[in-house]
Write an enzyme that holds these catalytic residues in place. Structure first.
Site, short mmCIF file in Angstrom:
data_model
loop_
_atom_site.label_atom_id
_atom_site.label_comp_id
_atom_site.label_asym_id
_atom_site.label_seq_id
_atom_site.Cartn_x
_atom_site.Cartn_y
_atom_site.Cartn_z
N TYR A 190 0.83 -1.07 0.05
CA TYR A 190 -0.18 0.01 0.00
C TYR A 190 0.83 1.05 -0.15
O TYR A 190 1.63 1.27 0.78
CB TYR A 190 -1.00 0.05 1.21
CG TYR A 190 -2.11 1.00 1.24
CD1 TYR A 190 -2.17 2.07 0.35
CD2 TYR A 190 -2.88 0.99 2.38
CE1 TYR A 190 -3.34 2.78 0.43
CE2 TYR A 190 -3.75 1.84 2.34
CZ TYR A 190 -4.14 2.99 1.65
OH TYR A 190 -5.08 3.69 1.47
N CYS A 191 0.82 1.97 -1.04
CA CYS A 191 1.29 3.38 -1.02
C CYS A 191 2.83 3.27 -0.88
O CYS A 191 3.18 2.46 -1.89
CB CYS A 191 0.80 4.29 0.14
SG CYS A 191 1.32 6.10 0.16
N ILE A 192 3.55 3.89 -0.24
CA ILE A 192 4.82 3.69 -0.03
C ILE A 192 5.32 2.33 0.22
O ILE A 192 6.46 1.68 -0.24
CB ILE A 192 5.65 4.70 0.88
CG1 ILE A 192 7.20 4.64 0.89
CG2 ILE A 192 5.23 4.14 2.30
CD1 ILE A 192 7.88 5.61 1.79
N GLY B 250 3.81 -0.20 -1.03
CA GLY B 250 3.71 -0.91 -2.60
C GLY B 250 4.80 -0.49 -3.47
O GLY B 250 5.62 -1.26 -4.14
N PHE C 89 -1.62 -1.25 -4.00
CA PHE C 89 -2.57 -0.19 -4.04
C PHE C 89 -1.96 1.06 -3.90
O PHE C 89 -1.16 1.84 -3.23
CB PHE C 89 -3.06 -0.48 -2.45
CG PHE C 89 -3.61 -1.86 -2.08
CD1 PHE C 89 -4.09 -2.65 -3.22
CD2 PHE C 89 -3.41 -2.33 -0.83
CE1 PHE C 89 -4.53 -3.85 -2.69
CE2 PHE C 89 -3.71 -3.51 -0.49
CZ PHE C 89 -4.41 -4.41 -1.53
#
Length: 561
Positions: free
Chosen positions: A292-294, A296, A323
């Site tokens: 998720y985000c960083i 990811g 994500f």
């Protein structure tokens, strides 16, 4: 001379708030013809606004010449349109606001980035001086004070003092939620811990689970439980209820003693250790990784690293799900206004002194990106109206900030945001391996959010232009958090678009052919993941003799402030 000038600018204006506005003003003065045309247009519009003012003062109904944006709730109360006095205050404010913003965006001979920065900082100032933010120019605040006999002002002063003591404008009451009590309550156990992270393994909710587990790499900018808020919103519970075995990272909140923690450490001793823990626990050769985000971004880097580090048949991830993940930082969204060489240098100096970047600084920056909804809304309702913030688990989580270790974060800002080297084959060497995103051959499921201002979906789409395996891209409605924390409900609140993605696709060509679906993309992800995750086997307990429980979920690192 240039070094002296840059040094003075860095000391006086380290985040570059004033310089872009000054550059825009100079650019207009150097283009007198364009300036004259713009002034003439402003004069015409102000004359029309003056006629509107006379009509309203004479009691004649007249359509507003300047209308608020449809998504601007500040003027929703009828009094802003029905009362001539308040209508005129609103109209004149909006007229000047719209003209100044349009002028900055249309500034001649100014780079796109400087134009955006100038417009951003000017917009923040215009938002701050809006009449809705002050008692004597806010009719709702005045009415509430009269109706309550001044009690709303007393409550507002108490809210103000509590916010000052907390060091920020609170979006949620800290007493409304307790991690481990009414947030992050999914049963499980910490089965691995080192100086960077805890790995949590969750107790099964089904008698059988898919043989290969799901490992979720969470961002270290905030705490992991955004994916395990209340039971109805928990992605973790959703996966468990659908027969998946789930592991997740809970990162340590670093202090000055972790100043030297590098990105190499986060990949090799963080992401890799989480995946290895899940493999050993379940006795499998591969896992299904999601980030998720960083988190990811780190997972995409890990996938490139692993495809170089291991033989093709020994890569420990079967596929990856991302994500709202950036790998190409050319246009990283609104956060771009905070990131240039000068501001990064300023932040690096701050981190060298402290050993970390304080979480409040980062949280404040993200709130400033949406100052009306994330700052001034709470100032108005809390300080002027005397209202207590409504319980909202996502906002409570958003306030539960974390720090960034100096070495890792400085590297991340320079190498990815400033130099955008991740998309350059072999330009980055991490944990001993040069990274090339084209080495990622595993299937990819990527999810972005339509209204995401932190990781714009058209930019996150670019992972599809690098990874070479099969790819499915999904665009969810809503923003960076609610586009992901998006459980299925009936009737459906949201929608998503999904289709196969190809390396040659551009975001707009994919969007033109993607099919729209009502509801949550979680169902689509499960259908994609299920056939890849192996046969059903007897469910494993949260902890075993080989992997004893070091703590019950949600662990210990999540409580560090």
């Amino acid at each position: 001379m240039n070094e002296l000038r840059d040094g003075l600018a860095s000391a006086i204006d380290p985040l570059g708030m004033g310089a872009p506005i000054v550059h825009a003003q100079l650019a207009w003065f150097l283009h007198p013809q364009e300036l004259g045309e713009r002034v003439a247009r402003l004069t015409t519009d102000l004359w029309e606004l003056q006629w509107h003012s006379w009509y309203r003062l004479l009691g004649v109904n007249d359509e507003d010449p300047v209308k608020p944006n449809a998504d601007d709730p500040r003027w929703a109360e009828p009094v802003w349109s029905e009362s001539p006095t308040w209508d005129l205050i609103k109209s004149w404010y909006l007229a000047f606001t719209h003209h100044f913003q349009d002028m900055l965006y249309d500034t001649p001979a100014l780079s796109h980035k400087e134009r955006r920065r100038a417009a951003f900082w000017w917009r923040k100032w215009l938002n701050a001086v809006a009449p809705t933010n002050f008692f004597w120019t806010n009719p709702i605040a005045i009415r509430k004070a009269v109706e309550t006999g001044g009690e709303s002002l007393v409550r507002g002063m108490n809210n103000f003092l509590e916010d000052m003591q907390a060091g920020s404008v609170r979006m949620a009451d800290p007493e409304d939620f307790k991690v481990g009590e009414n947030l992050a309550t999914t049963p499980g156990a910490v089965v691995f811990r080192n100086r960077l992270l805890e790995v949590i393994h969750y107790a099964p909710t089904q008698p059988q689970v898919h043989a290969e587990p799901v490992v979720i790499v969470t961002p270290w900018i905030n705490k992991f439980y955004v994916l395990d808020l209340t039971p109805k919103k928990s992605m973790i519970r959703y996966l468990l209820d659908h027969g998946f075995d789930v592991f997740i990272t809970s990162w340590k909140n670093p202090d000055a003693s972790m100043a030297d923690a590098s990105f190499d450490d986060y990949l090799a001793r963080g992401v890799h250790e989480a995946i290895e823990t899940a493999r050993r626990f379940c006795g499998v050769s591969r896992v299904h990784a999601a980030g998720y985000c960083i988190g990811g971004t780190a997972l995409a880097m890990y996938a490139a690293w692993a495809n170089r580090h291991f033989p093709a048949d020994e890569v420990p991830i079967a596929d990856l799900t991302l994500f709202t993940t950036l790998v190409d930082f050319h246009k990283p969204g609104d956060i771009e206004v905070f990131i240039d060489a000068r501001s990064v240098e300023y932040l690096c100096r701050q981190m060298q002194r402290n050993g970390y970047l304080d979480g409040q600084e980062m949280a404040s920056a993200f709130r400033l990106l949406r100052s009306n909804s994330l700052i001034w809304h709470y100032v108005v309702h809390g300080w002027l109206y005397g209202e207590s913030p409504q319980p909202f688990d996502v906002l409570y989580w958003n306030m539960d900030s974390t720090r960034m270790p100096q070495a890792m974060h400085a590297w991340y800002l320079r190498e990815l945001y400033l130099d955008n080297r991740l998309i350059q084959p072999d330009a980055l060497v991490v944990a001993g391996e040069p990274l090339d995103l084209a080495k990622i051959r595993q299937p990819l499921y990527a999810v972005s959010a339509q209204d995401d201002h932190i990781a714009p979906w058209a930019q996150t789409f670019r992972i599809n232009n690098h990874a070479v395996g099969e790819k499915r891209f999904v665009l969810s409605s809503s923003g960076h958090i609610l586009g992901i924390v998006n459980p299925p409900v009936r009737p459906a609140k949201r929608k998503y678009w999904a289709d196969t993605a190809h390396r040659s696709d551009r975001a707009e060509t994919w969007r033109a052919r993607a099919q729209e679906h009502a509801g949550s993309w979680w169902d689509d992800w499960i259908e994609w993941l299920r056939p890849k995750a192996g046969p059903l086997v007897a469910a494993r307990p949260a902890a075993t003799e080989a992997f004893p429980a070091l703590a019950d979920a949600p662990g210990t690192y999540v409580f560090e402030s």
